[in-house]
Design a protein around this motif. Structure first.
Motif, mmCIF file in Angstrom:
data_model
loop_
_atom_site.group_PDB
_atom_site.id
_atom_site.type_symbol
_atom_site.label_atom_id
_atom_site.label_comp_id
_atom_site.label_asym_id
_atom_site.label_seq_id
_atom_site.Cartn_x
_atom_site.Cartn_y
_atom_site.Cartn_z
ATOM 1 N N PRO A 1 31.161 3.166 32.475
ATOM 2 C CA PRO A 1 32.463 3.684 32.033
ATOM 3 C C PRO A 1 33.630 2.756 32.369
ATOM 4 O O PRO A 1 34.567 2.623 31.588
ATOM 5 N N VAL A 2 33.559 2.094 33.519
ATOM 6 C CA VAL A 2 34.633 1.173 33.917
ATOM 7 C C VAL A 2 34.680 -0.015 32.968
ATOM 8 O O VAL A 2 35.756 -0.487 32.592
ATOM 9 N N ALA A 3 33.516 -0.493 32.515
ATOM 10 C CA ALA A 3 33.464 -1.612 31.571
ATOM 11 C C ALA A 3 34.086 -1.223 30.233
ATOM 12 O O ALA A 3 34.769 -2.033 29.597
ATOM 13 N N VAL A 4 33.887 0.023 29.814
ATOM 14 C CA VAL A 4 34.473 0.497 28.557
ATOM 15 C C VAL A 4 35.995 0.502 28.662
ATOM 16 O O VAL A 4 36.701 0.026 27.776
ATOM 17 N N VAL A 5 36.522 1.019 29.775
ATOM 18 C CA VAL A 5 37.970 1.064 29.973
ATOM 19 C C VAL A 5 38.540 -0.357 30.011
ATOM 20 O O VAL A 5 39.579 -0.637 29.413
ATOM 21 N N LYS A 6 37.861 -1.277 30.681
ATOM 22 C CA LYS A 6 38.322 -2.664 30.743
ATOM 23 C C LYS A 6 38.384 -3.289 29.356
ATOM 24 O O LYS A 6 39.329 -4.004 29.037
ATOM 25 N N GLN A 7 37.385 -3.008 28.519
ATOM 26 C CA GLN A 7 37.374 -3.555 27.164
ATOM 27 C C GLN A 7 38.544 -3.018 26.348
ATOM 28 O O GLN A 7 39.181 -3.764 25.609
ATOM 29 N N VAL B 1 21.627 7.720 29.846
ATOM 30 C CA VAL B 1 22.583 7.806 28.748
ATOM 31 C C VAL B 1 23.751 8.704 29.162
ATOM 32 O O VAL B 1 23.551 9.812 29.649
ATOM 33 N N LEU B 2 24.963 8.205 28.958
ATOM 34 C CA LEU B 2 26.178 8.953 29.285
ATOM 35 C C LEU B 2 27.033 9.146 28.046
ATOM 36 O O LEU B 2 26.987 8.352 27.109
ATOM 37 N N LYS B 3 27.834 10.208 28.085
ATOM 38 C CA LYS B 3 28.861 10.435 27.076
ATOM 39 C C LYS B 3 30.193 10.276 27.790
ATOM 40 O O LYS B 3 30.519 11.042 28.695
ATOM 41 N N ILE B 4 30.951 9.250 27.391
ATOM 42 C CA ILE B 4 32.232 8.929 28.030
ATOM 43 C C ILE B 4 33.342 9.229 27.029
ATOM 44 O O ILE B 4 33.309 8.733 25.900
ATOM 45 N N VAL B 5 34.298 10.044 27.436
ATOM 46 C CA VAL B 5 35.435 10.376 26.575
ATOM 47 C C VAL B 5 36.692 9.788 27.207
ATOM 48 O O VAL B 5 37.008 10.060 28.362
ATOM 49 N N LEU B 6 37.409 8.961 26.420
ATOM 50 C CA LEU B 6 38.637 8.298 26.875
ATOM 51 C C LEU B 6 39.819 8.773 26.039
ATOM 52 O O LEU B 6 39.646 9.164 24.883
ATOM 53 N N THR B 7 41.015 8.702 26.618
ATOM 54 C CA THR B 7 42.229 8.908 25.826
ATOM 55 C C THR B 7 42.830 7.542 25.551
ATOM 56 O O THR B 7 43.010 6.738 26.465
ATOM 57 N N VAL B 8 43.108 7.279 24.291
ATOM 58 C CA VAL B 8 43.699 6.021 23.855
ATOM 59 C C VAL B 8 44.698 6.349 22.761
ATOM 60 O O VAL B 8 44.387 7.099 21.839
ATOM 61 N N GLU B 9 45.899 5.790 22.834
ATOM 62 C CA GLU B 9 46.914 6.034 21.809
ATOM 63 C C GLU B 9 46.680 5.107 20.612
ATOM 64 O O GLU B 9 46.575 3.901 20.770
ATOM 65 N N GLY C 1 44.643 -4.441 24.595
ATOM 66 C CA GLY C 1 46.074 -4.157 24.698
ATOM 67 C C GLY C 1 46.420 -2.687 24.627
ATOM 68 O O GLY C 1 47.584 -2.334 24.407
ATOM 69 N N LYS C 2 45.459 -1.813 24.800
ATOM 70 C CA LYS C 2 45.695 -0.371 24.753
ATOM 71 C C LYS C 2 45.461 0.239 26.122
ATOM 72 O O LYS C 2 44.591 -0.185 26.864
ATOM 73 N N MET C 3 46.244 1.236 26.456
ATOM 74 C CA MET C 3 46.027 1.972 27.698
ATOM 75 C C MET C 3 44.906 2.981 27.475
ATOM 76 O O MET C 3 44.836 3.610 26.433
ATOM 77 N N ALA C 4 44.038 3.103 28.467
ATOM 78 C CA ALA C 4 42.912 4.032 28.356
ATOM 79 C C ALA C 4 42.736 4.773 29.667
ATOM 80 O O ALA C 4 42.869 4.188 30.741
#
Length: 113
Positions: free
Chosen positions: A54-60, A6-14, A65-68
């Motif tokens: 984490p890469v799959a989350v960013v791709k989604q 289990v991981l905790k992934i934190v992304l920045t998204v506008e 249409g959002k930068m992450a």
């Protein structure tokens, strides 16, 4: 994914409005292995907890249409005494999400923009 656990992934998204927030939430929720998704629009962060790449989350998010960008990746912490979620103060819609505007004129005609 079993090797990472289990991981905790934190992304920045506008986020510009409530529709942006809902779109990102729905898009991330299609991935398997997610236990929890938290969005903090004020800090422009999305926190995903679970056995997910984490890469799959960013791709989604980018498919929506959002930068992450990934801020942190690590094991989840016990967050029992965290501050409670506050209601988001985003407008109901933003110019990026509005595609059609319809106005009805006084003489019976309508204009679609």
């Amino acid at each position: 994914m079993g090797a990472q656990g289990v991981l905790k992934i934190v992304l920045t998204v506008e986020f510009y409005c409530l529709k942006c927030k809902v779109l990102v939430m729905k898009t991330i929720a299609t991935l398997t292995g997610i236990d929890k998704i938290e969005i903090d629009a004020e800090k422009s962060t999305v926190t995903v907890t679970g056995e997910v790449d984490p890469v799959a989350v960013v791709k989604q998010v980018r498919k929506a249409g959002k930068m992450a960008d990934i801020l942190t990746i690590g094991p989840p912490k016990d967050e029992k005494d965290e501050e409670k979620d506050k209601p988001c103060k985003l407008p109901a819609c933003c110019p990026r999400c509005e595609h059609i505007s319809i106005t009805v004129e006084q003489y019976g005609g309508c204009v679609i923009m």
